[in-house]
Design a protein around this motif. Sequence first.
Motif, PDB file in Angstrom:
ATOM      1  N   TYR A  46       0.832  -1.206   0.000  1.00 28.90           N
ATOM      2  CA  TYR A  46       0.000   0.000   0.000  1.00 28.90           C
ATOM      3  C   TYR A  46       0.869   1.261   0.000  1.00 28.90           C
ATOM      4  CZ  TYR A  46      -4.373  -2.629   0.759  1.00 28.90           C
ATOM      5  OH  TYR A  46      -5.459  -3.463   0.635  1.00 28.90           O
ATOM      6  N   PRO A  47       1.973   1.318   0.770  1.00 32.97           N
ATOM      7  CA  PRO A  47       2.860   2.486   0.654  1.00 32.97           C
ATOM      8  C   PRO A  47       3.468   2.641  -0.741  1.00 32.97           C
ATOM      9  CG  PRO A  47       3.276   1.327   2.716  1.00 32.97           C
ATOM     10  CD  PRO A  47       2.375   0.448   1.901  1.00 32.97           C
ATOM     11  N   VAL A  48       3.686   1.528  -1.436  1.00 30.67           N
ATOM     12  CA  VAL A  48       4.183   1.605  -2.810  1.00 30.67           C
ATOM     13  C   VAL A  48       3.151   2.297  -3.696  1.00 30.67           C
ATOM     14  CG1 VAL A  48       4.768   0.232  -4.850  1.00 30.67           C
ATOM     15  CG2 VAL A  48       5.727  -0.379  -2.622  1.00 30.67           C
ATOM     16  N   ILE A  60      -7.452   1.126   0.318  1.00 29.91           N
ATOM     17  CA  ILE A  60      -6.036   1.448   0.494  1.00 29.91           C
ATOM     18  C   ILE A  60      -5.874   2.734   1.294  1.00 29.91           C
ATOM     19  CG2 ILE A  60      -3.928   2.094  -0.749  1.00 29.91           C
ATOM     20  CD1 ILE A  60      -4.793   0.182  -2.977  1.00 29.91           C
ATOM     21  N   VAL A  61      -6.662   3.752   0.952  1.00 27.73           N
ATOM     22  CA  VAL A  61      -6.579   5.024   1.671  1.00 27.73           C
ATOM     23  C   VAL A  61      -6.923   4.836   3.145  1.00 27.73           C
ATOM     24  CG1 VAL A  61      -7.673   7.295   1.926  1.00 27.73           C
ATOM     25  CG2 VAL A  61      -6.954   6.497  -0.330  1.00 27.73           C
ATOM     26  N   ALA A  62      -7.977   4.075   3.432  1.00 25.82           N
ATOM     27  CA  ALA A  62      -8.373   3.856   4.827  1.00 25.82           C
ATOM     28  C   ALA A  62      -7.258   3.161   5.603  1.00 25.82           C
ATOM     29  CB  ALA A  62      -9.657   3.033   4.876  1.00 25.82           C
ATOM     30  N   ALA A  63      -6.620   2.172   4.977  1.00 25.92           N
ATOM     31  CA  ALA A  63      -5.535   1.448   5.655  1.00 25.92           C
ATOM     32  C   ALA A  63      -4.345   2.370   5.910  1.00 25.92           C
ATOM     33  CB  ALA A  63      -5.116   0.247   4.811  1.00 25.92           C
ATOM     34  N   LEU A  64      -3.998   3.203   4.936  1.00 28.39           N
ATOM     35  CA  LEU A  64      -2.876   4.126   5.113  1.00 28.39           C
ATOM     36  C   LEU A  64      -3.180   5.170   6.183  1.00 28.39           C
ATOM     37  CD1 LEU A  64      -1.814   4.637   1.382  1.00 28.39           C
ATOM     38  CD2 LEU A  64      -0.536   3.407   3.139  1.00 28.39           C
ATOM     39  N   GLU A  65      -4.394   5.674   6.191  1.00 31.67           N
ATOM     40  CA  GLU A  65      -4.768   6.666   7.201  1.00 31.67           C
ATOM     41  C   GLU A  65      -4.704   6.066   8.602  1.00 31.67           C
ATOM     42  OE1 GLU A  65      -7.680   9.793   4.856  1.00 31.67           O
ATOM     43  OE2 GLU A  65      -8.568   7.970   5.715  1.00 31.67           O
ATOM     44  N   ALA A  66      -5.092   4.791   8.740  1.00 25.97           N
ATOM     45  CA  ALA A  66      -5.013   4.136  10.045  1.00 25.97           C
ATOM     46  C   ALA A  66      -3.566   4.019  10.501  1.00 25.97           C
ATOM     47  CB  ALA A  66      -5.668   2.756   9.964  1.00 25.97           C
ATOM     48  N   ILE A  96      -1.030   5.969   9.519  1.00 31.28           N
ATOM     49  CA  ILE A  96      -0.549   7.318   9.811  1.00 31.28           C
ATOM     50  C   ILE A  96      -0.969   7.730  11.217  1.00 31.28           C
ATOM     51  CG2 ILE A  96      -0.809   9.751   9.178  1.00 31.28           C
ATOM     52  CD1 ILE A  96      -1.068   8.761   6.237  1.00 31.28           C
ATOM     53  N   ALA A  97      -2.194   7.344  11.613  1.00 30.63           N
ATOM     54  CA  ALA A  97      -2.700   7.693  12.943  1.00 30.63           C
ATOM     55  C   ALA A  97      -1.892   7.041  14.055  1.00 30.63           C
ATOM     56  CB  ALA A  97      -4.169   7.283  13.056  1.00 30.63           C
ATOM     57  N   THR A  98      -1.228   5.917  13.752  1.00 34.06           N
ATOM     58  CA  THR A  98      -0.406   5.239  14.770  1.00 34.06           C
ATOM     59  C   THR A  98       1.035   5.720  14.743  1.00 34.06           C
ATOM     60  OG1 THR A  98       0.171   3.401  13.292  1.00 34.06           O
ATOM     61  CG2 THR A  98      -1.860   3.181  14.601  1.00 34.06           C
ATOM     62  N   GLY A  99       1.334   6.686  13.891  1.00 33.53           N
ATOM     63  CA  GLY A  99       2.665   7.265  13.887  1.00 33.53           C
ATOM     64  C   GLY A  99       3.571   6.834  12.763  1.00 33.53           C
ATOM     65  N   GLU A 100       3.076   6.036  11.803  1.00 32.39           N
ATOM     66  CA  GLU A 100       3.938   5.642  10.682  1.00 32.39           C
ATOM     67  C   GLU A 100       4.254   6.867   9.828  1.00 32.39           C
ATOM     68  OE1 GLU A 100       3.327   2.305   8.253  1.00 32.39           O
ATOM     69  OE2 GLU A 100       2.674   0.984   9.868  1.00 32.39           O
ATOM     70  N   PRO A 101       5.503   7.024   9.414  1.00 37.33           N
ATOM     71  CA  PRO A 101       5.914   8.219   8.656  1.00 37.33           C
ATOM     72  C   PRO A 101       5.506   8.137   7.183  1.00 37.33           C
ATOM     73  CG  PRO A 101       7.796   6.772   8.964  1.00 37.33           C
ATOM     74  CD  PRO A 101       6.653   6.131   9.707  1.00 37.33           C
ATOM     75  N   ILE A 102       4.219   8.214   6.934  1.00 39.72           N
ATOM     76  CA  ILE A 102       3.696   8.165   5.572  1.00 39.72           C
ATOM     77  C   ILE A 102       2.924   9.454   5.319  1.00 39.72           C
ATOM     78  CG2 ILE A 102       2.160   6.967   3.957  1.00 39.72           C
ATOM     79  CD1 ILE A 102       2.567   4.432   5.643  1.00 39.72           C
ATOM     80  N   ALA A 103       3.220  10.120   4.214  1.00 40.23           N
ATOM     81  CA  ALA A 103       2.453  11.291   3.801  1.00 40.23           C
ATOM     82  C   ALA A 103       1.486  10.851   2.711  1.00 40.23           C
ATOM     83  CB  ALA A 103       3.377  12.384   3.284  1.00 40.23           C
ATOM     84  N   LEU A 126      -4.153  10.189  -4.609  1.00 39.80           N
ATOM     85  CA  LEU A 126      -4.732   8.910  -4.214  1.00 39.80           C
ATOM     86  C   LEU A 126      -6.009   9.128  -3.414  1.00 39.80           C
ATOM     87  CD1 LEU A 126      -4.655   5.840  -3.877  1.00 39.80           C
ATOM     88  CD2 LEU A 126      -3.045   6.148  -1.985  1.00 39.80           C
ATOM     89  N   LYS A 127      -5.966  10.046  -2.461  1.00 35.58           N
ATOM     90  CA  LYS A 127      -7.149  10.306  -1.626  1.00 35.58           C
ATOM     91  C   LYS A 127      -8.297  10.864  -2.458  1.00 35.58           C
ATOM     92  CE  LYS A 127      -8.523  12.442   2.755  1.00 35.58           C
ATOM     93  NZ  LYS A 127      -8.050  13.183   3.945  1.00 35.58           N
ATOM     94  N   ASP A 128      -7.979  11.779  -3.378  1.00 38.60           N
ATOM     95  CA  ASP A 128      -9.020  12.384  -4.212  1.00 38.60           C
ATOM     96  C   ASP A 128      -9.686  11.342  -5.101  1.00 38.60           C
ATOM     97  OD1 ASP A 128     -10.368  14.814  -5.316  1.00 38.60           O
ATOM     98  OD2 ASP A 128      -9.336  14.199  -7.147  1.00 38.60           O
ATOM     99  N   LYS A 129      -8.888  10.475  -5.711  1.00 44.44           N
ATOM    100  CA  LYS A 129      -9.466   9.438  -6.569  1.00 44.44           C
ATOM    101  C   LYS A 129     -10.354   8.491  -5.755  1.00 44.44           C
ATOM    102  CE  LYS A 129      -6.352   9.206 -10.524  1.00 44.44           C
ATOM    103  NZ  LYS A 129      -7.446   9.305 -11.501  1.00 44.44           N
ATOM    104  N   ALA A 130      -9.911   8.161  -4.550  1.00 42.15           N
ATOM    105  CA  ALA A 130     -10.714   7.280  -3.696  1.00 42.15           C
ATOM    106  C   ALA A 130     -12.049   7.927  -3.359  1.00 42.15           C
ATOM    107  CB  ALA A 130      -9.941   6.950  -2.425  1.00 42.15           C
ATOM    108  N   GLN A 131     -12.030   9.214  -3.034  1.00 39.12           N
ATOM    109  CA  GLN A 131     -13.267   9.911  -2.666  1.00 39.12           C
ATOM    110  C   GLN A 131     -14.212  10.046  -3.854  1.00 39.12           C
ATOM    111  OE1 GLN A 131     -11.623  13.532  -1.026  1.00 39.12           O
ATOM    112  NE2 GLN A 131     -11.605  12.729   1.069  1.00 39.12           N
ATOM    113  N   ARG A 132     -13.638  10.210  -5.042  1.00 41.97           N
ATOM    114  CA  ARG A 132     -14.465  10.387  -6.245  1.00 41.97           C
ATOM    115  C   ARG A 132     -14.909   9.071  -6.866  1.00 41.97           C
ATOM    116  NH1 ARG A 132     -14.052  15.458  -8.834  1.00 41.97           N
ATOM    117  NH2 ARG A 132     -12.682  16.928  -7.757  1.00 41.97           N
TER     118      ARG A 132
END
Length: 686
Positions: free
Chosen positions: A605-607, A655-661, A663-670, A675-681
């Motif tokens: 997912y980070p890839v 994928i976005v939901a998993a990455l956001e989770a 990030i919330a635990t402190g993983e250094p992912i921006a 990606l987020k916009d495409k997921a929302q649309r």
Amino acid sequence: MNSPVSSLTKVGHIAVVTIDSPPVNALGQPVRKAILDDLTTALADTEVAAIIILCAGRTFFAGADITEFGKPFLAPELPDLFGAIEQADRPVIAAIHGTALGGGLELAMSCHYRIAVPSAKLGLPEVALGLLPGAGGTQRTPRLAGIAAAVDLMVGGKPVSASHALKIGLIDRIADGADLAADAVAYAQQLIADKAPLRRARDLDTDLSAEDAQACIAAWREKNSKAFVGFKAPDNILKAIAASADRPFDDGIRREAELFQELMASPESAAQRHIFFAERAAAKIPVAKDVAPLPIASVAVIGAGTMGSGITLAFLNAGYQVRMIDISEAGLARGARHVEATLHALADKGRISQQVRDARIAAFSTATSLSAIADDDLIVEAVFERLDLKQQIFREIDGFAKPGAILASNTSFLDLNQIAAATQRPADVVGLHFFAPANIMRLLEVVQGAATSDAVLATAMNLGRKLGKVAILSQVCDGFIANRVMARRTDAADRLLPLGVMPWDVDAAMTGYGFPMGPFQMMDLVGLDVIGWDRENSAGRTVQEVLCEAGRLGQKSGGGYYDYDEKRRATPSPFAEATVRDFAARSGLPLQSLSAQEIVESLLYPVVNECAKLLEEGIALRASDIDMALVAGYAWPVYRGGPMIWADQEGLPRIVAALEARIATGEPIALSPLLKDKAQRGETFL
């Protein structure tokens, strides 16, 4: 009346249907309709005693029009056309030159007789697209050539020569090659004179009983088990071939259609078809059509190490004059020995002739001074990956190279613009990032600097094609496309170790996904001291640092993340396991027991997120270029199709939901905004 793609002529009592639909006479709807119309006209003529179907241009029908795949087929569909050919009441002869592939060979097999020039190639390569021959090929091939040959043709997917096709019964005669049309007419006249029967493949029996056919198929499956790993098409092809032996032709055709539709709807075939088109799309870059590639006759390669000698071989194998340059006489001698030994090995294995070997060796020379590049058209720098060194080399190259020569760097991570700035001709500088071993790996990243001219860029992309590479255009960034995104996989793998996840569990998840090896296996292979270890500043802060400090540098030292025996066979290392457990205990984080799927998501997912950033930043031209780069450069499994199409199939919101989770635990992912916009649309990348 002739159609725009066909002509119908008569030679005595022989009707000749000639298709001319460049570039490869693909069996698209206009071509199918033209054949059927001309066939109908010819059969309505009572004076016509036989009909020949041949093609103008460089090839017979090279296959179906795969741009129609996944869309409703317009009439006449291939099975209907082939049925009409087969049911003709007069002999229909296919006259084959060039290649008869896929639907082209299926059309030929629906004819009553087949004649081919000696140089013709015949094959059913649909397996490469995750499909099976869906217009009767799985039923006609076994009846003409036998079960064993049918399996080789369809599951193996490799074309065969005209002589082999004659041997197995796939064709009936080989022409002399001088005038195929005349030879085909003569053959038709002989068939008429001999009152030859209409030899319809549908009426023939396979060479084996149903039981024997199953045994033949089972033996092939056992011998070639790796061909089935991850792929769906080989199994469906074998099921269709089995149907040719245990049921009537029409029932077999219905079974073939069922199995074809299964494949058409499968993610594996979608991925394979995506890569087929991605490879072709990659060559299309935003350069004016009137910009022609510059002529390249001679090449200088600076650096005689692993990359330099591999790049030298790549150019020699493509027919170029190549000079390898290194200031170290000992290093140059080693590199030259490697180049010549590789060419001799290719000849010894029958991969090239002795004459070709000798010609390539004759085209190879060496020098210890950069002044030797004075007359070369292309200079490729392949020295150690250090910016100051490369800048120094390019300043010297600038002084020796002739005006108009292309100056290329094989840098894999560094800023090409800073390298180009060391010269007085940045417009002539381009990145040619080969992947090791350079003479084998298919990926060539063509890196466009801020000043790289369109002519140089077009030349670099054209060179990729001539070298037999997949050339992918990249803009300048750290790591370019393939290395940049796959670095995120390595980072994610390293983050799992302090959670108590073992390296071999990570690697098993990656090989289960379809990679030939996992990240820790790869690090052991390359050397832990080569990838990201700073010997002078190492302080036991990571598992890798502890292993390196203990002298565990990978396979070459007998141990890294794994232990290795004298044959370099790996077993999980107790030392590495203890180190991982120690870091996990010190991290204060809860130990994780992750499933293979959870590990795949953690690493890949980070890839996907990084791939989206490449598109945002304009580093990659298109999403499919990223997929092609990862398949060709990092052996991303082709039945997954690369990270972009895989992400679409996984679902971007997931994928976005998993990455956001994470990030919330402190993983250094921006998180990538794209990606987020495409997921929302509810959009996809492709």
